[in-house]
Motif scaffolding. Structure first.
Motif, PDB file in Angstrom:
ATOM      1  N   GLN A 279       0.833  -1.243  -0.067  1.00 28.16           N
ATOM      2  CA  GLN A 279      -0.144   0.018  -0.110  1.00 28.16           C
ATOM      3  C   GLN A 279       0.885   1.277  -0.028  1.00 28.16           C
ATOM      4  OE1 GLN A 279       0.556  -1.904   2.250  1.00 28.16           O
ATOM      5  NE2 GLN A 279       0.865  -0.854   4.365  1.00 28.16           N
ATOM      6  N   ARG A 280       2.140   1.116   0.436  1.00 32.66           N
ATOM      7  CA  ARG A 280       3.172   2.282   0.479  1.00 32.66           C
ATOM      8  C   ARG A 280       4.308   2.140  -0.645  1.00 32.66           C
ATOM      9  NH1 ARG A 280       2.357   7.145   2.089  1.00 32.66           N
ATOM     10  NH2 ARG A 280       4.311   7.038   2.976  1.00 32.66           N
ATOM     11  N   LYS A 281       3.928   1.151  -1.337  1.00 37.67           N
ATOM     12  CA  LYS A 281       4.742   0.856  -2.732  1.00 37.67           C
ATOM     13  C   LYS A 281       6.260   0.186  -1.952  1.00 37.67           C
ATOM     14  CE  LYS A 281       3.052   4.439  -5.829  1.00 37.67           C
ATOM     15  NZ  LYS A 281       3.397   5.814  -6.436  1.00 37.67           N
ATOM     16  N   ASN A 282       6.122  -0.395  -0.971  1.00 33.64           N
ATOM     17  CA  ASN A 282       7.085  -1.129  -0.286  1.00 33.64           C
ATOM     18  C   ASN A 282       8.300  -0.278   0.129  1.00 33.64           C
ATOM     19  OD1 ASN A 282       5.910  -3.597  -0.438  1.00 33.64           O
ATOM     20  ND2 ASN A 282       6.768  -3.795  -2.372  1.00 33.64           N
ATOM     21  N   ALA A 283       7.785   1.115   0.462  1.00 34.71           N
ATOM     22  CA  ALA A 283       8.847   2.036   1.004  1.00 34.71           C
ATOM     23  C   ALA A 283       9.144   1.805   2.202  1.00 34.71           C
ATOM     24  CB  ALA A 283       7.985   3.481   1.066  1.00 34.71           C
ATOM     25  N   ILE A 284      10.435   2.001   2.416  1.00 37.64           N
ATOM     26  CA  ILE A 284      11.272   1.180   3.706  1.00 37.64           C
ATOM     27  C   ILE A 284      11.166   2.204   4.884  1.00 37.64           C
ATOM     28  CG2 ILE A 284      13.256  -0.029   4.508  1.00 37.64           C
ATOM     29  CD1 ILE A 284      13.799  -0.619   1.360  1.00 37.64           C
ATOM     30  N   THR A 285      10.743   1.863   6.065  1.00 30.89           N
ATOM     31  CA  THR A 285      10.753   2.777   7.403  1.00 30.89           C
ATOM     32  C   THR A 285      12.023   2.349   8.030  1.00 30.89           C
ATOM     33  OG1 THR A 285       9.462   1.122   8.501  1.00 30.89           O
ATOM     34  CG2 THR A 285       8.239   2.655   7.468  1.00 30.89           C
TER      35      THR A 285
ATOM     36  N   GLY B  67       3.159  -6.943  -4.471  1.00 29.23           N
ATOM     37  CA  GLY B  67       2.239  -5.878  -5.292  1.00 29.23           C
ATOM     38  C   GLY B  67       2.956  -5.471  -6.578  1.00 29.23           C
ATOM     39  N   GLU B  68       2.835  -4.217  -6.762  1.00 32.15           N
ATOM     40  CA  GLU B  68       3.581  -3.847  -8.087  1.00 32.15           C
ATOM     41  C   GLU B  68       4.906  -3.113  -8.306  1.00 32.15           C
ATOM     42  OE1 GLU B  68       0.610  -1.083  -9.938  1.00 32.15           O
ATOM     43  OE2 GLU B  68      -0.917  -2.430  -9.951  1.00 32.15           O
ATOM     44  N   TYR B  69       5.292  -2.803  -6.927  1.00 30.44           N
ATOM     45  CA  TYR B  69       6.690  -2.258  -6.733  1.00 30.44           C
ATOM     46  C   TYR B  69       7.721  -3.181  -6.047  1.00 30.44           C
ATOM     47  CZ  TYR B  69       5.895   2.732  -7.956  1.00 30.44           C
ATOM     48  OH  TYR B  69       6.059   3.772  -8.718  1.00 30.44           O
TER      49      TYR B  69
ATOM     50  N   GLY C 196       9.020  -5.061  -9.833  1.00 31.01           N
ATOM     51  CA  GLY C 196       8.603  -3.886 -10.381  1.00 31.01           C
ATOM     52  C   GLY C 196       9.562  -2.556 -10.043  1.00 31.01           C
ATOM     53  N   PRO C 197       9.166  -1.427 -10.272  1.00 34.16           N
ATOM     54  CA  PRO C 197       9.991  -0.119  -9.931  1.00 34.16           C
ATOM     55  C   PRO C 197      11.067  -0.517  -8.677  1.00 34.16           C
ATOM     56  CG  PRO C 197       8.047   0.564 -10.911  1.00 34.16           C
ATOM     57  CD  PRO C 197       7.815  -0.911 -10.527  1.00 34.16           C
ATOM     58  N   ALA C 198      12.012   0.122  -8.724  1.00 35.84           N
ATOM     59  CA  ALA C 198      12.944   0.241  -7.628  1.00 35.84           C
ATOM     60  C   ALA C 198      13.542   1.523  -7.639  1.00 35.84           C
ATOM     61  CB  ALA C 198      14.158  -0.885  -7.891  1.00 35.84           C
ATOM     62  N   ILE C 199      13.681   2.076  -6.492  1.00 28.42           N
ATOM     63  CA  ILE C 199      14.032   3.502  -6.229  1.00 28.42           C
ATOM     64  C   ILE C 199      15.238   3.656  -5.103  1.00 28.42           C
ATOM     65  CG2 ILE C 199      13.457   5.879  -5.787  1.00 28.42           C
ATOM     66  CD1 ILE C 199      10.768   5.131  -6.994  1.00 28.42           C
TER      67      ILE C 199
ATOM     68  N   SER D  19      14.776  -9.411 -13.261  1.00 24.11           N
ATOM     69  CA  SER D  19      13.948  -8.368 -13.430  1.00 24.11           C
ATOM     70  C   SER D  19      12.572  -8.674 -14.190  1.00 24.11           C
ATOM     71  CB  SER D  19      14.719  -7.268 -13.926  1.00 24.11           C
ATOM     72  OG  SER D  19      13.600  -6.049 -14.426  1.00 24.11           O
ATOM     73  N   SER D  20      11.656  -7.989 -13.870  1.00 21.87           N
ATOM     74  CA  SER D  20      10.282  -8.055 -14.833  1.00 21.87           C
ATOM     75  C   SER D  20      10.749  -6.908 -15.753  1.00 21.87           C
ATOM     76  CB  SER D  20       9.084  -7.571 -13.892  1.00 21.87           C
ATOM     77  OG  SER D  20       8.184  -6.981 -14.730  1.00 21.87           O
ATOM     78  N   ASP D  21      10.118  -7.019 -16.934  1.00 21.76           N
ATOM     79  CA  ASP D  21      10.099  -6.091 -17.789  1.00 21.76           C
ATOM     80  C   ASP D  21       9.324  -4.759 -17.516  1.00 21.76           C
ATOM     81  OD1 ASP D  21       7.584  -6.840 -18.650  1.00 21.76           O
ATOM     82  OD2 ASP D  21       7.866  -7.356 -20.579  1.00 21.76           O
ATOM     83  N   LYS D  22       8.845  -5.008 -16.502  1.00 26.97           N
ATOM     84  CA  LYS D  22       8.251  -3.628 -16.059  1.00 26.97           C
ATOM     85  C   LYS D  22       8.714  -2.726 -15.042  1.00 26.97           C
ATOM     86  CE  LYS D  22       3.288  -4.820 -16.841  1.00 26.97           C
ATOM     87  NZ  LYS D  22       1.729  -4.784 -16.160  1.00 26.97           N
TER      88      LYS D  22
END
Length: 267
Positions: free
Chosen positions: A34-40, A69-71, A117-120, A135-138
């Motif tokens: 739900q938070r794009k797997n943002a890391i606390t 999820g998607e990320y 999914g996306p990684a930041i 990696s996924s192509d997404k």
């Protein structure tokens, strides 16, 4: 790679990840979709703890990190810096994050990242500390450090130039150029890219195969490949956090983070 029936799951006190072991494979699932797997900060500590546990578990032959999820992960949750004095928060959080990176450096078994999914940010830099990245192509790979008034970590300052060459690494780390999965493959950053619809199946196939290999041979082979670098990587980790102690408490960093949240609130 979500937990299935028959997997041995351990909460281990974890709130933000799911840790499972089955047939020699440990799956560390980043679980804040739900938070794009943002890391606390709590999650940084949990990831480090999970890596240490998997490294010591005689039932674990290989470990895999992936996202729910998607990320894969949107990186450091910037909300970590928004409640209290930023200088105090940065200082208290530094050791937690640095210890997690040390757990990557010291992990004694093959470590695979399955980037769904996306990684930041730090979710990208720590990929270079894994042994294989699929990696996924997404997926996309983005390190917007300077735009946030910060500086690289995860030993990326040394590993990115090794992997993709100095000029390409500078483009990514200094100027925040976002890589596509195709570009990451071309630069040697990921081993293989799969169509998103086939990603889970293809990665699971490889995990099952690798987890059946002789574990002592895998461990000793990784030690040959990575062992000589370990001391250097710890030195780089220390140096990167010396610089981060300065950049992450600077006025320009604080202003950049405030601007980020201001833009986000308008969306």
């Amino acid at each position: 790679m979500e937990p299935k029936g028959g997997q041995r799951a351990s909460d281990g006190g974890y709130k933000n990840i799911i840790y499972t072991v089955e047939d020699g494979a440990c799956i560390i699932l980043l679980n804040r979709p739900q938070r794009k797997n943002a890391i606390t900060m709590e999650m940084f500590a949990e990831i480090g703890s999970a890596l240490i546990a998997a490294g010591k578990d005689p039932n674990v032959v290989i470990a895999v990190i992936t996202g729910a999820g998607e990320y894969y992960s949107s990186g450091n949750d910037l909300a970590n810096f928004m409640h209290g004095n930023i200088q105090e928060l940065a200082a208290s959080g530094q050791k937690t994050v640095q210890d997690m990176i040390s757990a990557f450096i010291d992990f004694p078994k093959p470590l695979i990242a399955a980037v769904n999914g996306p990684a930041i940010g730090i979710a990208v830099t720590t990929l270079a500390l894994c042994d294989v990245v699929y990696s996924s192509d997404k997926a996309t790979f983005h390190t917007p450090f300077t735009s946030l008034g910060q500086s690289p970590e995860g030993c990326s300052s040394i590993l990115f130039p090794r992997i993709m060459g100095q000029a390409k690494a500078n483009e990514v780390l200094l100027f925040g150029r976002k890589m596509t999965a195709k570009e990451a493959l071309e630069r040697g950053f990921v081993a293989e890219v799969f169509p998103d619809s086939q990603f889970q199946t293809e990665v699971q196939k490889r995990i099952k195969e690798y987890a059946g290999l002789p574990k002592n041979s895998l461990r000793l082979s990784k030690e040959l490949i990575r062992g000589l670098d370990r001391e250097l990587l710890h030195q780089v980790n220390n140096k990167e956090f010396e610089v981060l102690a300065e950049t992450s408490t600077s006025e320009e960093c604080l202003q950049a983070i405030m601007n980020f949240f201001a833009k986000k609130s308008k969306l």
